[in-house]
Motif scaffolding. Structure first.
Motif, short mmCIF file in Angstrom:
data_model
loop_
_atom_site.label_atom_id
_atom_site.label_comp_id
_atom_site.label_asym_id
_atom_site.label_seq_id
_atom_site.Cartn_x
_atom_site.Cartn_y
_atom_site.Cartn_z
N ASN A 196 43.32 20.15 -17.09
CA ASN A 196 43.48 21.13 -16.03
C ASN A 196 42.94 22.43 -16.55
O ASN A 196 42.70 22.57 -17.74
CB ASN A 196 44.95 21.25 -15.62
CG ASN A 196 45.12 21.78 -14.22
OD1 ASN A 196 44.19 22.32 -13.65
ND2 ASN A 196 46.30 21.61 -13.68
N GLY A 197 42.80 23.40 -15.71
CA GLY A 197 42.30 24.68 -16.17
C GLY A 197 42.69 25.78 -15.21
O GLY A 197 43.20 25.52 -14.12
N PRO A 198 42.42 27.02 -15.60
CA PRO A 198 42.82 28.15 -14.76
C PRO A 198 41.92 28.34 -13.55
O PRO A 198 42.24 29.12 -12.66
CB PRO A 198 42.74 29.34 -15.71
CG PRO A 198 41.72 28.93 -16.72
CD PRO A 198 41.86 27.44 -16.86
N GLN A 199 40.77 27.68 -13.50
CA GLN A 199 39.87 27.85 -12.37
C GLN A 199 39.64 26.52 -11.67
O GLN A 199 39.88 25.47 -12.22
CB GLN A 199 38.53 28.44 -12.81
CG GLN A 199 37.61 27.48 -13.54
CD GLN A 199 37.80 27.46 -15.05
OE1 GLN A 199 38.57 28.23 -15.60
NE2 GLN A 199 37.10 26.57 -15.71
N PHE A 200 39.17 26.64 -10.42
CA PHE A 200 38.83 25.45 -9.64
C PHE A 200 37.40 25.60 -9.18
O PHE A 200 37.01 26.67 -8.75
CB PHE A 200 39.78 25.32 -8.43
CG PHE A 200 39.57 24.03 -7.69
CD1 PHE A 200 40.14 22.87 -8.15
CD2 PHE A 200 38.76 23.99 -6.58
CE1 PHE A 200 39.93 21.67 -7.49
CE2 PHE A 200 38.54 22.81 -5.92
CZ PHE A 200 39.13 21.65 -6.37
N PRO A 201 36.55 24.62 -9.22
CA PRO A 201 36.90 23.27 -9.65
C PRO A 201 37.13 23.17 -11.15
O PRO A 201 36.71 24.04 -11.91
CB PRO A 201 35.69 22.43 -9.22
CG PRO A 201 34.55 23.38 -9.14
CD PRO A 201 35.14 24.72 -8.80
N ILE A 202 37.77 22.12 -11.54
CA ILE A 202 38.04 21.84 -12.94
C ILE A 202 36.69 21.74 -13.67
O ILE A 202 35.71 21.28 -13.09
CB ILE A 202 38.82 20.51 -13.05
CG1 ILE A 202 40.10 20.55 -12.20
CG2 ILE A 202 39.15 20.16 -14.49
CD1 ILE A 202 41.05 21.67 -12.50
N PRO A 203 36.61 22.13 -14.94
CA PRO A 203 35.34 22.06 -15.67
C PRO A 203 34.72 20.65 -15.65
O PRO A 203 35.42 19.65 -15.66
CB PRO A 203 35.72 22.45 -17.09
CG PRO A 203 36.95 23.27 -16.93
CD PRO A 203 37.68 22.70 -15.75
N ALA A 204 33.39 20.60 -15.62
CA ALA A 204 32.66 19.33 -15.55
C ALA A 204 32.95 18.42 -16.74
O ALA A 204 32.81 17.20 -16.65
CB ALA A 204 31.16 19.59 -15.46
N SER A 205 33.40 18.99 -17.84
CA SER A 205 33.68 18.20 -19.04
C SER A 205 35.04 17.50 -19.02
O SER A 205 35.37 16.77 -19.94
CB SER A 205 33.61 19.09 -20.28
OG SER A 205 34.61 20.11 -20.18
N GLY A 208 34.14 6.47 -19.74
CA GLY A 208 33.55 6.56 -18.41
C GLY A 208 34.31 7.41 -17.42
O GLY A 208 34.08 7.29 -16.22
N THR A 209 35.22 8.27 -17.89
CA THR A 209 36.04 9.05 -16.95
C THR A 209 35.68 10.53 -16.92
O THR A 209 36.45 11.34 -16.40
CB THR A 209 37.54 8.90 -17.27
OG1 THR A 209 37.80 9.42 -18.57
CG2 THR A 209 37.98 7.45 -17.15
N MET A 246 41.27 11.69 -9.30
CA MET A 246 40.44 12.49 -8.41
C MET A 246 39.20 12.97 -9.15
O MET A 246 39.24 13.18 -10.36
CB MET A 246 41.22 13.72 -7.96
CG MET A 246 42.59 13.43 -7.39
SD MET A 246 42.51 12.68 -5.80
CE MET A 246 41.85 14.03 -4.89
N THR A 247 38.11 13.15 -8.39
CA THR A 247 36.96 13.82 -8.96
C THR A 247 37.31 15.30 -9.07
O THR A 247 38.21 15.79 -8.39
CB THR A 247 35.70 13.64 -8.09
OG1 THR A 247 35.99 14.06 -6.76
CG2 THR A 247 35.25 12.18 -8.10
N ARG A 248 36.62 16.00 -9.94
CA ARG A 248 37.00 17.38 -10.26
C ARG A 248 36.91 18.33 -9.07
O ARG A 248 37.53 19.37 -9.06
CB ARG A 248 36.20 17.89 -11.43
CG ARG A 248 34.74 18.08 -11.15
CD ARG A 248 33.98 18.48 -12.40
NE ARG A 248 32.69 19.02 -12.06
CZ ARG A 248 32.45 20.31 -11.80
NH1 ARG A 248 33.42 21.18 -11.87
NH2 ARG A 248 31.24 20.70 -11.48
N ASP A 249 36.17 17.97 -8.02
CA ASP A 249 36.09 18.82 -6.83
C ASP A 249 37.15 18.44 -5.78
O ASP A 249 37.20 19.01 -4.70
CB ASP A 249 34.70 18.77 -6.22
CG ASP A 249 34.32 17.38 -5.72
OD1 ASP A 249 35.11 16.43 -5.85
OD2 ASP A 249 33.19 17.24 -5.20
#
Length: 161
Positions: free
Chosen positions: A5-14, A32-33, A51-54
């Motif tokens: 998780n992170g402080p911004q959305f969307p979540i980082p691609a990594s 593969g995740t 969920m996908t990060r978006d």
């Protein structure tokens, strides 16, 4: 099993999914995740819904084969943050709270059949520390966090323990 998780959305691609082994104290990555987060493991332990990060797609990860399968995609707004498994592991529930026609859906894992089970139109959802959360009761009934004002409480019975 957990995601990042992170402080911004969307979540980082990594971002990706990880498994913590309580016996060894070691964390390993699920292959593969990359790009997935907010995982929920099936009661049988075989599948992970994530969920996908978006927050626009719900996918199923098969722990036996490391294969990913798309279960649900939203074309008009992000999905709710919490995919929920049925107690028998046959279904995954997800909501689409920000669409023009908000609703809760149930996806059967065996054949990926999608069924709309509840309309959320006009329902006041709470966005806060747990996001727009859904869950299931032990008997399989739907739980949804709702916003209620104090002025909407008309009666309250207090029973002393």
């Amino acid at each position: 099993i957990f995601g990042e998780n992170g402080p911004q959305f969307p979540i980082p691609a990594s971002c990706s999914l990880h498994v913590f082994d309580f016996r060894s104290g070691k964390t390993t990555d699920l292959p593969g995740t990359t790009g997935l987060w907010t995982p929920r493991i099936c009661p049988t332990g075989r599948y992970v819904a994530a969920m996908t990060r978006d927050n626009r797609r719900l996918v199923l990860y098969d722990r036996r084969t490391a294969a990913l399968t798309e279960l649900f995609a939203s074309l008009e707004g992000k999905l709710g943050d919490n995919p929920t498994w049925s107690a028998d592991g046959r279904f995954v529930y997800i909501d689409v709270p920000f669409s023009r026609d908000p609703a809760v859906y149930r996806i059967r894992v065996a054949d990926k059949r999608i069924e709309r089970i509840a309309s959320l139109s006009g329902y006041r959802r709470v966005e806060g520390g747990i996001g727009v959360w859904i869950g299931l009761t032990p008997d399989g009934s739907l739980l949804i966090v709702s916003e209620v004002q104090g002025s909407e409480i008309y009666a309250w019975d207090f029973v002393e323990p």
